[in-house]
Enzyme design. Structure first.
Site, PDB file in Angstrom:
ATOM      1  N   ARG A   1      -2.969  18.025   1.678  1.00 40.03           N
ATOM      2  CA  ARG A   1      -1.602  18.546   1.662  1.00 40.03           C
ATOM      3  C   ARG A   1      -1.023  18.388   0.265  1.00 40.03           C
ATOM      4  O   ARG A   1      -1.672  17.850  -0.629  1.00 40.03           O
ATOM      5  CB  ARG A   1      -0.730  17.756   2.652  1.00 40.03           C
ATOM      6  CG  ARG A   1      -0.789  16.246   2.400  1.00 40.03           C
ATOM      7  CD  ARG A   1       0.218  15.469   3.195  1.00 40.03           C
ATOM      8  NE  ARG A   1      -0.026  14.034   3.167  1.00 40.03           N
ATOM      9  CZ  ARG A   1       0.276  13.213   2.184  1.00 40.03           C
ATOM     10  NH1 ARG A   1       0.834  13.700   1.091  1.00 40.03           N
ATOM     11  NH2 ARG A   1       0.027  11.909   2.251  1.00 40.03           N
TER      12      ARG A   1
ATOM     13  N   HIS B   1       0.812  -1.224   0.000  1.00 38.79           N
ATOM     14  CA  HIS B   1       0.000   0.000   0.000  1.00 38.79           C
ATOM     15  C   HIS B   1       0.847   1.276   0.000  1.00 38.79           C
ATOM     16  O   HIS B   1       0.325   2.360   0.244  1.00 38.79           O
ATOM     17  CB  HIS B   1      -0.974   0.018   1.187  1.00 38.79           C
ATOM     18  CG  HIS B   1      -1.785  -1.235   1.309  1.00 38.79           C
ATOM     19  ND1 HIS B   1      -2.767  -1.575   0.411  1.00 38.79           N
ATOM     20  CD2 HIS B   1      -1.743  -2.247   2.227  1.00 38.79           C
ATOM     21  CE1 HIS B   1      -3.301  -2.736   0.765  1.00 38.79           C
ATOM     22  NE2 HIS B   1      -2.695  -3.166   1.853  1.00 38.79           N
TER      23      HIS B   1
END
Length: 660
Positions: A292, A235
């Protein structure tokens, strides 16, 4: 308005932000931990403030110390970069209370999108496609188990506050569910301070597509196309590219509108990324939103021509977005890989040590000209120490091309020709991935590495070729006190060297034939090397009528022997001159459990006097956000324990001694 920006981060992203801020005329402030005092971002900024000790909790995660640094330097804006405090709503709020502009979204957007459960509820309300699952507030085991049975297997158990694969479990059958819930809760609580979970239907053979969005405080929201981040390991993204090889104009429009709807649903401002899973039928589903700047933002910059950090600063200063959606276009193709200090052949074990040589291949050595379409974002320099306190990512290699294949070829060459010596890295792994047929054809899915790449040679212990042994012997056969350019005249007569590389040892005989030629014998192989030239870190030689150049770094290991790092296509090789080493020294340490790297002891599983078998895990250390088990090398009893949970230890430090 603001005129001085403090960058609350480190490494390549701190350099990246400081460079753009200075170009726009802003004064800049770097912050750093004690181990980072010699890092490039520190000297690049106008001012720098030490935050504290090496642990992130004492430095880059210490909100009070960061705000104190801002007050000391009169910085009136803070850019958090990515990681650390970049998605911490408490930090954004603390900046606001101090009257400091937080270069990012508002606290409510950060808090909402920081919870996978709450974010998914908001996305469903906004009409954004979501993966079927459970995102309710009732977190009792019985409710989760009932919901899982309704969803069906396989499914994903995910930490609501998590990221990076932590607190995530895939469950194939109902019998595995209770254990997965328990372990995911525990890991999530330790990693994120929250044990809240969500459940989602497991989607297989999907692509990971993310949309870069930007919003200002004038009600404008745009997207800048997509990035394909399907090449992943556990992941974690490994290769990112833009645009996606499977994208169509219609699909891009649909995903872009969904991403904009997600941003409007939380009154977003600044740079953000909405991540989706794309299945084999071109159906896409919301995964999460990162509030972000992303690690992989350079590929978007290269295909759009815009500096996203500049956009962040302009939006934070109250300006409207510099472009409308109709004015945004995509030009060419860009690909990025992440350079890590890790050993792929040893289960990607993070590496620590001093950077002896750093030579990114961004320029032509002969002309000094920068290569076209090549970008290296780096936060390191020679002499820096890679320690166990932070993520092992050191740099990013990014290339642009008029088309995908040109970008890919440029990136393969950039990865292969760049050199980082002093520790092992993942360049061979990256090179092999970029040259795999699946990636070349643009058919990568998120499970490719785990299902199709496990037998690749880059994931196995490297076999050192006879030529590499001989080159090491040649380079170690004269002292570093000699000028390397005089290698061809520095040896007289014949020598025999004993060399070690890992657990393998070889003996090589060297005879100087004339001022430029050397005859080397290793086992039954005899080769003639013609030395053409050398400098501090490169040897140019001719072997079998082929001229080649190899990069190396040599240093004194002790009073009478030397250590050599040699670059090769399969990975960095570390040789030692063992000519004067005694057999007793070679045998020492088999009953000793040593720290595999710098880190913190989190558990010691045995007590003194207890019996232990060879291969049993006796202690666990944590380093670079990962846990590393340490095993006994022999059968016996625990004679003495030299470390306790919580102790900071150095690599190769003695932790436990076993009495055979």
């Amino acid at each position: 308005m603001f005129d001085k920006v403090l960058v609350a981060n480190r490494g390549e992203i701190a350099k990246r932000i400081i460079t753009t801020a200075k170009a726009l005329g802003y004064r800049t402030v770097a912050v750093y931990s004690e181990p980072d005092s010699q890092s490039p971002h520190v000297s690049l900024a106008d001012e720098a403030v030490c935050l504290g000790a090496g642990a992130a909790s004492d430095s880059y995660l210490n909100i009070d110390n960061i705000l104190k640094a801002a007050r000391m330097t009169e910085a009136n804006a803070i850019h958090p970069g990515y990681g650390f405090l970049s998605e911490n709503s408490a930090f954004a709020e603390a900046c606001q209370l101090e009257g400091i502009i937080f270069i990012g979204p508002n606290t409510s957007a950060i808090e909402l999108m920081g919870s996978k459960r709450a974010a998914k509820e908001a996305m469903i309300t906004a009409g954004v496609p979501c993966i079927p699952g459970y995102e309710g507030k009732d977190q009792s085991d019985s409710v989760l188990i009932d919901a899982a049975n309704d969803i069906g297997f396989p499914l994903m158990v995910k930490a609501s506050a998590g990221g990076g694969g932590r607190g995530m479990r895939i469950v194939e059958a109902a019998s595995d569910l209770a254990g997965a819930i328990k372990s995911a809760r525990s890991e999530a609580l330790n990693a994120f301070g929250s044990d809240e979970l969500i459940l989602e239907k497991a989607l297989r053979a999907c692509r990971h597509i993310e949309i870069q969005i930007f919003a200002d405080n004038h009600n404008n929201v745009v997207h800048l196309g997509e990035r394909d981040c399907s090449m992943q390991r556990r992941h974690q993204k490994v290769i990112e590219e833009a645009p996606s090889p499977v994208m169509t104009p219609e699909l891009r429009d649909s995903m872009g509108k969904a991403a904009i709807a997600a941003a409007r649903a939380c009154n977003y401002q600044g740079a953000g990324t909405v991540e989706f899973l794309l299945d084999q039928h071109n159906e896409f589903y919301f995964l999460e939103m990162n509030t972000r700047l992303q690690v992989e933002h350079p590929v978007t910059e290269l295909i759009t021509g815009y500096d996203l950090v500049e956009w962040q600063l302009r939006v934070a200063a109250g300006e409207p977005l510099p472009r409308t959606q109709d004015q945004l276009t995509i030009n060419g193709h860009a690909i990025e890989v992440r350079l890590y200090a890790e050993d792929p052949a040893n289960n990607f074990m993070p590496q620590t040590g001093e950077i002896a040589l750093w030579q990114p291949a961004s320029h032509d050595d002969q002309t000094g000209e920068a290569y076209s379409g090549v970008r290296v974002d780096s936060g390191i320099q020679e002499g820096n120490t890679v320690n166990a306190f932070y993520d092992p990512m050191l740099a990013k290699f990014i290339t642009w091309g008029e088309n995908r294949e040109q970008a890919r070829r440029r990136l393969v060459r950039l990865v292969q020709d760049s050199h980082l010596l002093g520790l092992r890295d993942n360049r061979s792994f990256l090179s092999e991935l970029l040259q795999s047929d699946t990636f070349i054809q643009g058919q990568t899915t998120t499970d490719f590495i785990e299902t199709e790449f496990t037998a690749n040679p880059s994931l196995s212990v490297q076999e050192v070729s006879n030529n590499e042994w001989m080159l090491a012997a040649l380079l170690l056969s004269h002292g570093i006190e000699n000028d390397n350019s005089r290698l061809q005249t520095s040896m007289i007569g014949e020598r025999q060297l004993s060399l070690g590389c890992g657990d393998v040892k070889k003996i090589c005989r060297i005879q100087q034939m004339d001022s430029h030629q050397f005859c080397l014998q290793l086992d039954d192989t005899v080769s003639i090397f013609h030395v053409i030239s050398t400098d501090d870190n490169q040897l140019c030689y001719q072997l079998n009528n082929v001229r080649q150049t190899i990069t190396f770094h040599k240093s004194k290991a002790n009073g009478f022997s030397y250590s050599l790092w040699l670059a090769s296509a399969q990975g960095n090789l570390h040789f030692h001159d063992l000519t004067f080493q005694t057999s007793q020294n070679e045998k020492a340490g088999s009953n000793k459990v040593l720290a595999s790297m710098d880190g913190v002891v989190i558990d010691v599983l045995f007590s003194e006097g207890q019996t232990v078998k060879q291969g049993e895990v006796v202690a666990i250390i944590e380093a670079m956000k990962m846990e590393h088990p340490l095993k006994a090398g022999v059968d016996g009893k625990i004679r003495q324990i030299f470390a306790s949970p919580g102790d900071q230890v150095k690599g190769r430090q003695l932790l436990i001694e076993v009495e055979e």
